[in-house]
Design an enzyme around this catalytic site. Structure first.
Site, PDB file in Angstrom:
ATOM      1  N   CYS A 249       0.874  -1.187  -0.002  1.00 15.26           N
ATOM      2  CA  CYS A 249       0.079   0.053  -0.026  1.00 15.26           C
ATOM      3  C   CYS A 249       0.945   1.276   0.110  1.00 15.26           C
ATOM      4  O   CYS A 249       1.583   1.570   0.869  1.00 15.26           O
ATOM      5  CB  CYS A 249      -0.951  -0.051   1.194  1.00 15.26           C
TER       6      CYS A 249
ATOM      7  N   CYS B  43      -0.917   3.287  -6.678  1.00 15.04           N
ATOM      8  CA  CYS B  43      -1.841   2.819  -5.501  1.00 15.04           C
ATOM      9  C   CYS B  43      -2.051   1.467  -5.996  1.00 15.04           C
ATOM     10  O   CYS B  43      -2.211   1.269  -7.272  1.00 15.04           O
ATOM     11  CB  CYS B  43      -3.106   3.575  -5.527  1.00 15.04           C
TER      12      CYS B  43
HETATM   13  N1  DGL Z   1      -3.985   0.504  -1.910  1.00 13.02           N
HETATM   14  C1  DGL Z   1      -3.562   1.554  -1.276  1.00 13.02           C
HETATM   15  C2  DGL Z   1      -2.471   2.261  -2.034  1.00 13.02           C
HETATM   16  O1  DGL Z   1      -1.800   1.646  -2.436  1.00 13.02           O
HETATM   17  C3  DGL Z   1      -4.467   2.715  -0.860  1.00 13.02           C
HETATM   18  C4  DGL Z   1      -5.969   2.482  -0.923  1.00 13.02           C
HETATM   19  C5  DGL Z   1      -7.109   3.232   0.261  1.00 13.02           C
HETATM   20  O2  DGL Z   1      -7.124   2.546   1.292  1.00 13.02           O
HETATM   21  O3  DGL Z   1      -7.053   4.464  -0.066  1.00 13.02           O
HETATM   22  O4  DGL Z   1      -2.286   3.157  -1.700  1.00 13.02           O
END
Ligand code: DGL
Length: 260
Positions: free
Chosen positions: A72, A182
């Site tokens: 993430c 993301c």
């Molecule tokens: N998957 C996450 C990222 O790579 C973020 C998604 C979220 O929870 O807003 O930033």
């Protein structure tokens, strides 16, 4: 206790990273941690997200962890330094793949799609400044894609319209790459590919992150029966919920778009 490689995300985005990990390190035991109770992270304050993640890690028994991939970009930008101090196992973070995108795009512009929080954070601003790329980067938040991924909708007309409206003021001939900053956005490579000219490369950090993971662990030689586990905000659940996402990644060769 046999140890697991933890793959941590706010929701389903990190499964695109787990998919690559299983490809490269198929014998490892994995625990996918989706913090769905607190998802999405991207529209919260950095203080809120920091507390949520540090609390979650308090509940993870370190004796069962071989390494942890923070799959993430948002979580990494907020809390990776503190996790590295607190945890005695390797922590592998993810940050938007701006550096490889610069190598691909040359002098052309780079669209950086990420969460609002990642785009606001100092970590990304520092990275862009070190790379001297302020003039080239066009930051665009895309929270709609996080929600769509959580709902398993990857290819609808509504999403197409949303993405087109994000790009409609840009001259795509001047754009050399789009950074998917993301992990939730990686599912949308087929849709993005259908909307963009071939001259625009899609760049993410999944392959590089798993290369880094591999370099930091001693791969196991034994295979485990319970090789995949799932933890939803602290509750161990059946892995069935993960499988359609991993199949989607397989069927659409999600990690094969990236230039290794
Ligand atoms: N998957 C996450 C990222 O790579 C973020 C998604 C979220 O929870 O807003 O930033």
């Amino acid at each position: 206790m046999s140890k697991s490689i933890y793959v941590f995300d706010s929701g389903v985005g990190g499964l695109t990273v787990l998919h690559q990990a299983i490809k490269v390190l198929p014998l490892e035991r994995y625990t996918y941690y989706a913090d769905i109770k607190n998802s999405p992270y991207g529209n919260k304050s950095s203080e809120q997200v920091k507390k949520i993640i540090l609390d979650a890690f308090e509940e993870i028994d370190p004796k069962g962890v071989k390494a942890c991939v923070i799959a993430c970009n948002t979580a990494t930008s907020i809390v990776v330094d503190e996790l590295r101090i607190k945890c005695d196992y390797p922590i592998i973070g993810m940050e938007p793949a701006v550096k490889p995108a610069l190598a691909i795009a040359g002098k052309k512009k780079i669209i950086l799609l990420a969460t609002e929080l990642t785009l606001k954070e100092q970590k990304l601003k520092r990275l862009i400044s070190i790379l001297n790329a302020e003039e080239q980067i066009i930051p665009i938040p895309a929270p709609e894609l996080v929600q769509a991924a959580e709902n398993s909708t990857f290819h609808t007309n509504q999403l197409k319209t949303i993405l087109e409206s994000k790009f409609d003021r840009l001259n795509l001939k001047e754009v050399g790459a789009i950074v998917l900053g993301c992990t939730h956005f990686v599912y949308f490579k087929p849709l993005l590919r259908s909307l963009l000219p071939d001259t625009v490369e899609l760049v993410d950090g999944n392959i590089g992150t798993i290369k880094r993971l591999k370099s930091l662990i001693i791969p196991t030689e034994q295979s485990y029966e319970d090789s995949l586990n799932c933890n939803l905000s602290g509750t161990i659940v059946n892995t069935e919920f993960l499988l359609p996402y991993l199949s989607y990644c397989d069927n659409h060769q999600i990690n094969a778009y990236e230039k290794a």
